[in-house]
Design an enzyme around this catalytic site. Structure first.
Site, PDB file in Angstrom:
ATOM      1  N   TYR A 154       0.843  -1.210   0.000  1.00 55.47           N
ATOM      2  CA  TYR A 154       0.000   0.000   0.000  1.00 55.47           C
ATOM      3  C   TYR A 154       0.879   1.261   0.000  1.00 55.47           C
ATOM      4  O   TYR A 154       0.635   2.199  -0.766  1.00 55.47           O
ATOM      5  CB  TYR A 154      -0.904  -0.045   1.233  1.00 55.47           C
ATOM      6  CG  TYR A 154      -1.816   1.147   1.417  1.00 55.47           C
ATOM      7  CD1 TYR A 154      -2.990   1.266   0.667  1.00 55.47           C
ATOM      8  CD2 TYR A 154      -1.528   2.135   2.348  1.00 55.47           C
ATOM      9  CE1 TYR A 154      -3.836   2.353   0.844  1.00 55.47           C
ATOM     10  CE2 TYR A 154      -2.372   3.218   2.538  1.00 55.47           C
ATOM     11  CZ  TYR A 154      -3.527   3.318   1.784  1.00 55.47           C
ATOM     12  OH  TYR A 154      -4.366   4.400   1.968  1.00 55.47           O
ATOM     13  N   ALA A 156       3.968   1.562  -1.048  1.00 55.49           N
ATOM     14  CA  ALA A 156       4.631   1.685  -2.357  1.00 55.49           C
ATOM     15  C   ALA A 156       3.647   2.200  -3.407  1.00 55.49           C
ATOM     16  O   ALA A 156       4.006   3.010  -4.273  1.00 55.49           O
ATOM     17  CB  ALA A 156       5.213   0.335  -2.782  1.00 55.49           C
TER      18      ALA A 156
HETATM   19  N1  LIG Z   1      -8.987   5.714   5.835  1.00 60.50           N
HETATM   20  C1  LIG Z   1      -7.810   6.268   6.049  1.00 60.50           C
HETATM   21  O1  LIG Z   1      -7.357   6.408   7.196  1.00 60.50           O
HETATM   22  C2  LIG Z   1      -6.983   6.757   4.894  1.00 60.50           C
HETATM   23  C3  LIG Z   1      -5.731   7.323   5.179  1.00 60.50           C
HETATM   24  C4  LIG Z   1      -4.947   7.776   4.127  1.00 60.50           C
HETATM   25  C5  LIG Z   1      -5.410   7.686   2.833  1.00 60.50           C
HETATM   26  N2  LIG Z   1      -6.629   7.135   2.585  1.00 60.50           N
HETATM   27  C6  LIG Z   1      -7.077   7.071   1.179  1.00 60.50           C
HETATM   28  O2  LIG Z   1      -8.291   7.777   1.027  1.00 60.50           O
HETATM   29  C7  LIG Z   1      -9.104   7.137   0.026  1.00 60.50           C
HETATM   30  C8  LIG Z   1     -10.478   6.804   0.597  1.00 60.50           C
HETATM   31  O3  LIG Z   1     -10.266   5.932   1.705  1.00 60.50           O
HETATM   32  P1  LIG Z   1     -11.485   5.311   2.554  1.00 60.50           P
HETATM   33  O4  LIG Z   1     -10.868   4.904   3.841  1.00 60.50           O
HETATM   34  O5  LIG Z   1     -12.661   6.237   2.535  1.00 60.50           O
HETATM   35  O6  LIG Z   1     -11.810   3.996   1.679  1.00 60.50           O
HETATM   36  P2  LIG Z   1     -12.788   2.779   2.042  1.00 60.50           P
HETATM   37  O7  LIG Z   1     -13.950   3.268   2.833  1.00 60.50           O
HETATM   38  O8  LIG Z   1     -11.969   1.666   2.586  1.00 60.50           O
HETATM   39  O9  LIG Z   1     -13.333   2.354   0.576  1.00 60.50           O
HETATM   40  C9  LIG Z   1     -12.522   1.763  -0.396  1.00 60.50           C
HETATM   41  C10 LIG Z   1     -13.144   2.033  -1.761  1.00 60.50           C
HETATM   42  O10 LIG Z   1     -12.409   1.369  -2.780  1.00 60.50           O
HETATM   43  C11 LIG Z   1     -13.318   0.603  -3.579  1.00 60.50           C
HETATM   44  N3  LIG Z   1     -12.652  -0.605  -4.068  1.00 60.50           N
HETATM   45  C12 LIG Z   1     -12.024  -1.568  -3.334  1.00 60.50           C
HETATM   46  N4  LIG Z   1     -11.587  -2.559  -4.143  1.00 60.50           N
HETATM   47  C13 LIG Z   1     -11.942  -2.207  -5.409  1.00 60.50           C
HETATM   48  C14 LIG Z   1     -11.798  -2.827  -6.684  1.00 60.50           C
HETATM   49  N5  LIG Z   1     -11.196  -4.018  -6.837  1.00 60.50           N
HETATM   50  N6  LIG Z   1     -12.283  -2.186  -7.769  1.00 60.50           N
HETATM   51  C15 LIG Z   1     -12.909  -0.993  -7.644  1.00 60.50           C
HETATM   52  N7  LIG Z   1     -13.091  -0.353  -6.467  1.00 60.50           N
HETATM   53  C16 LIG Z   1     -12.616  -0.969  -5.361  1.00 60.50           C
HETATM   54  C17 LIG Z   1     -14.470   0.246  -2.652  1.00 60.50           C
HETATM   55  O11 LIG Z   1     -15.649  -0.062  -3.410  1.00 60.50           O
HETATM   56  P3  LIG Z   1     -16.900  -0.926  -2.740  1.00 60.50           P
HETATM   57  O12 LIG Z   1     -17.011  -0.469  -1.324  1.00 60.50           O
HETATM   58  O13 LIG Z   1     -18.085  -0.555  -3.586  1.00 60.50           O
HETATM   59  O14 LIG Z   1     -16.521  -2.363  -2.856  1.00 60.50           O
HETATM   60  C18 LIG Z   1     -14.610   1.557  -1.870  1.00 60.50           C
HETATM   61  O15 LIG Z   1     -15.355   2.492  -2.604  1.00 60.50           O
HETATM   62  C19 LIG Z   1      -8.299   5.906  -0.431  1.00 60.50           C
HETATM   63  O16 LIG Z   1      -7.565   6.226  -1.591  1.00 60.50           O
HETATM   64  C20 LIG Z   1      -7.343   5.652   0.713  1.00 60.50           C
HETATM   65  O17 LIG Z   1      -6.171   4.981   0.301  1.00 60.50           O
HETATM   66  C21 LIG Z   1      -7.413   6.664   3.575  1.00 60.50           C
END
Ligand SMILES: NC(=O)c1ccc[n+]([C@@H]2O[C@H](COP(=O)([O-])OP(=O)(O)OC[C@H]3O[C@@H](n4cnc5c(N)ncnc54)[C@H](OP(=O)(O)O)[C@@H]3O)[C@@H](O)[C@H]2O)c1
Length: 246
Positions: A154, A156
């Site tokens: 992740y 990377a």
């Molecule tokens: N949460 C944190 O603390 C955090 C910290 C730093 C950065 N981020 C970044 O912020 C962004 C949003 O994070 P979040 O925590 O809100 O995410 P999240 O709630 O975990 O949701 C992940 C999303 O990715 C989609 N997804 C997963 N596998 C997939 C696949 N194979 N094909 C297409 N879509 C797929 C999921 O779709 P479905 O649910 O419809 O399956 C969902 O919409 C991400 O880029 C994450 O890396 C998050």
């Protein structure tokens, strides 16, 4: 609230915790919003009922992107904003990380960004010629810079996104396309809720305010960045953080 009236926005992972907050915000701000989802059909239906356009796609496979483009092209002649927000985690220490864990994370988090930008650039050039500007955002993470235990794939992938973003900002600046990455900080979400309690607690304690980032507030920041109020920032990682990054 910033107006996004007339903006055509495409965001991957509209069903994520952050994606949902942003999609709702963008709709209220007057944008036409297209989003992808993968497994969360219930959330996709909820967002569709509010006026967004949901597109089902498994971003581990490159084939789906042509269909997404086709669907959006059937409704829009240009695209103002592209946000690659969908992301996958497969957390293991490297010794226990399979090649599949590595490949799937890279496919969704990085390769999809390359494929999406490449597919949508003609529509974005059209938007920037007509309206003066178009914008691309990648959602990144502090671990891109800091690394993290058990998240080598992740980390990377997010570091690669930062590099892709900086290169695209240079390539596309003269075409009036801004390219930035946004690190939302530690949010309680689908991605983090399954972490051991001690890891969550350590993350919260590491922030000066002792609390997680608010998805609604990060969604509001994204709305501002998408609006015409922001016209001069490109090639940057914007940190929604209280913690030190470097
Ligand atoms: N949460 C944190 O603390 C955090 C910290 C730093 C950065 N981020 C970044 O912020 C962004 C949003 O994070 P979040 O925590 O809100 O995410 P999240 O709630 O975990 O949701 C992940 C999303 O990715 C989609 N997804 C997963 N596998 C997939 C696949 N194979 N094909 C297409 N879509 C797929 C999921 O779709 P479905 O649910 O419809 O399956 C969902 O919409 C991400 O880029 C994450 O890396 C998050």
């Amino acid at each position: 609230m910033q107006t996004l009236s007339g903006k055509r926005i495409f965001i991957t992972g509209g069903t994520s915790t952050l994606g949902e907050a942003f999609v709702k915000n963008a709709l209220q701000s007057g944008a036409a919003v297209y989003f992808t989802y993968f497994q969360n059909q219930a959330k996709a239906q909820e967002l569709t009922a509010e006026g967004a356009h949901g597109l089902c796609a498994d971003l581990r496979k490159s084939g789906g992107i042509e269909q997404i483009l086709k669907d959006i092209k059937s409704k829009e002649t240009a695209l103002d904003i592209l946000i690659h927000n969908a992301a996958l985690v497969r957390d293991h220490t490297l010794q226990n990380m399979t090649e599949e864990d590595w490949d799937e994370v890279m496919a969704v988090n990085v390769k999809a960004a390359y494929l999406l930008v490449k597919a949508f650039l003609p529509l974005m050039f059209r938007a920037s010629r007509a309206n003066g500007q178009a914008k691309i955002f990648f959602m990144t993470s502090r671990v891109a810079v800091r690394g993290g235990f058990g998240v080598a794939n992740y980390a990377a992938s997010k570091a690669a996104l930062n590099g892709l973003m900086k290169s695209l900002a240079k390539e596309l600046g003269k075409k009036n396309i801004l390219v930035n990455a946004v690190n939302p900080g530690f949010m309680m979400s689908g991605m983090t809720r399954g972490l051991p309690e001690i890891v969550i607690e350590n993350n919260l304690q590491a922030t000066p305010l002792g609390k997680a980032s608010s998805p609604g507030e990060v969604g509001g920041l994204l709305t501002y960045l998408c609006s015409d109020a922001m016209t001069q920032v490109t090639g940057q990682v914007l940190n929604f953080e209280g913690r030190e990054i470097v």
